[in-house]
Write a protein that holds these residues in place. Structure first.
Motif, PDB file in Angstrom:
ATOM      1  N   ASP A   1       0.826  -1.211   0.000  1.00  0.00           N
ATOM      2  CA  ASP A   1       0.000   0.000   0.000  1.00  0.00           C
ATOM      3  C   ASP A   1       0.859   1.260   0.000  1.00  0.00           C
ATOM      4  O   ASP A   1       0.401   2.324  -0.435  1.00  0.00           O
ATOM      5  CB  ASP A   1      -0.928   0.007   1.219  1.00  0.00           C
ATOM      6  N   MET A   2       2.076   1.138   0.506  1.00  0.00           N
ATOM      7  CA  MET A   2       3.013   2.259   0.488  1.00  0.00           C
ATOM      8  C   MET A   2       3.609   2.472  -0.905  1.00  0.00           C
ATOM      9  O   MET A   2       4.348   3.424  -1.134  1.00  0.00           O
ATOM     10  CB  MET A   2       4.157   2.002   1.486  1.00  0.00           C
ATOM     11  N   GLY A   3       3.326   1.547  -1.816  1.00  0.00           N
ATOM     12  CA  GLY A   3       3.883   1.640  -3.157  1.00  0.00           C
ATOM     13  C   GLY A   3       5.194   0.904  -3.328  1.00  0.00           C
ATOM     14  O   GLY A   3       5.867   1.048  -4.357  1.00  0.00           O
TER      15      GLY A   3
ATOM     16  N   GLU B   1      -8.491   0.226   6.718  1.00  0.00           N
ATOM     17  CA  GLU B   1      -9.850   0.695   6.471  1.00  0.00           C
ATOM     18  C   GLU B   1     -10.469   1.295   7.730  1.00  0.00           C
ATOM     19  O   GLU B   1     -11.235   2.257   7.663  1.00  0.00           O
ATOM     20  CB  GLU B   1     -10.714  -0.459   5.964  1.00  0.00           C
ATOM     21  N   ARG B   2     -10.123   0.725   8.886  1.00  0.00           N
ATOM     22  CA  ARG B   2     -10.694   1.228  10.147  1.00  0.00           C
ATOM     23  C   ARG B   2      -9.979   2.491  10.616  1.00  0.00           C
ATOM     24  O   ARG B   2     -10.601   3.414  11.134  1.00  0.00           O
ATOM     25  CB  ARG B   2     -10.594   0.150  11.223  1.00  0.00           C
TER      26      ARG B   2
END
Length: 339
Positions: A50-52, A167-168
């Motif tokens: 997700d950080m790429g 997501e939370r």
């Protein structure tokens, strides 16, 4: 001599810490191949994606493959099989295999031990065993921690091992994020993130747990030289032998605001700290005096800690020049209370 002893005590070693925050290559050890089985290692690998990041390598002694982010990744049976450079090793496998893993880490690399120490081993014995087998220059955050978050920058991707459900509670950041938070407790780091969620203040977060190696003095020394960090905040439960003097000297020499919230102030609190992170709390009055003499902003209420972080982070460019604050209040009570 006494002078030489003091020089040794106050020399906090920040060498090699860059691999925690700006690594070239990350190995996540202990990733399950079973898609229907919870795997903290798989969650951490997802956070890195997700950080790429594309330089992620997964390790499981059984081999096979693991699906992360919809893609299948090979599971290397050992860190020695990884066909690329790795600066950071994140260990999420069971604690009982930890001592066999440490000797595999190459010289001058960084390790995050998410797992706690084996229940049958005393903390002091564990430290002795780890230091005996780790190779020269290997730096360790943990064990029993959530590890490291560092936001991406113009120069490279970030790092995130905090295994928070994105997501939370996503971690907000932008290029203006300027605060480094050090916490002996992962839970406290999460609470701080939650309370300051909307502000995106944190450039870096380090949960270091039981501290086999890297602790507060080393982190203070490293982030003092980080240009993107303007404010240092820390939650501590205690200091290990020699760290008190290191903390004092580093704080006194620092050009950055340092905000501290310390638990373990009472006898009951000290006992809880010792059982939680094996921290030696010491005399709170001595610590309080050291903070006053070195210019540390010591807060004694948790809400005040959040407020101080927010104020210093958002107003770090401002300089106080006299009494030039105006307050608009609802009634005389607020005026009186404020005064």
């Amino acid at each position: 001599t006494r002078t030489q002893e003091n020089e040794l005590v106050t020399n906090a070693d920040a060498k090699g810490l860059g691999g925690f925050f700006k690594p070239d290559g990350i190995a996540v050890v202990g990733v399950s191949s079973q898609a229907d089985k919870y795997s903290m290692g798989r969650d951490i690998a997802q956070l890195m994606l997700d950080m790429g990041r594309e330089d992620i390598y997964l390790v499981n002694p059984k081999g096979g493959t693991a699906t992360v982010g919809g893609n299948a990744y090979p599971l290397y049976k050992s860190v020695g099989q990884i066909p690329a450079n790795v600066d950071l090793y994140v260990y999420t496998a069971p604690a009982k295999y930890m001592q066999g893993f440490i000797p595999e880490v190459p010289n001058s690399k960084c390790v995050i031990l998410i797992s706690g120490i084996p229940s049958e081993i005393e903390y002091a014995t564990f430290l002795m065993q780890i230091n005996k087998v780790r190779k020269p220059g290997v730096r360790i955050v943990g064990p029993n921690c959530m590890g490291v978050f560092h936001s991406p920058s113009k120069k490279g991707e970030g790092v995130d091992t905090l295994f928070i459900d994105a997501e939370r509670m996503p971690i907000k950041w932008d290029l203006a994020s300027n605060t480094a938070l050090f916490s002996q407790s992962g839970g406290m780091a999460i609470t701080c993130l939650d309370n300051l969620f909307n502000y995106g203040l944190f450039r870096a977060i380090v949960s270091f747990g039981n501290r086999a190696d890297v602790g507060i003095p080393e982190l203070m020394a490293y982030f003092e030289d980080e240009k993107d960090v303007d404010v240092i905040a820390m939650y501590m439960e205690g200091l290990s032998r020699g760290e008190g003097r290191q903390f004092f000297d580093l704080a006194k020499a620092s050009k950055k605001p340092i905000i501290v919230f310390k638990s373990g102030r009472t006898q009951a609190g000290a006992k809880a700290a010792a059982s939680h992170t094996a921290a030696m709390s010491g005399s709170y009055e001595v610590f309080k005096a050291a903070c006053r003499q070195s210019g540390v902003v010591l807060v004694e209420e948790i809400d005040e800690f959040y407020d101080a972080i927010r104020a210093f982070s958002l107003l770090w460019k401002k300089r106080v020049r006299g009494n030039r604050v105006a307050g608009v209040v609802n009634a005389g009570f607020e005026s009186t209370a404020g005064a």
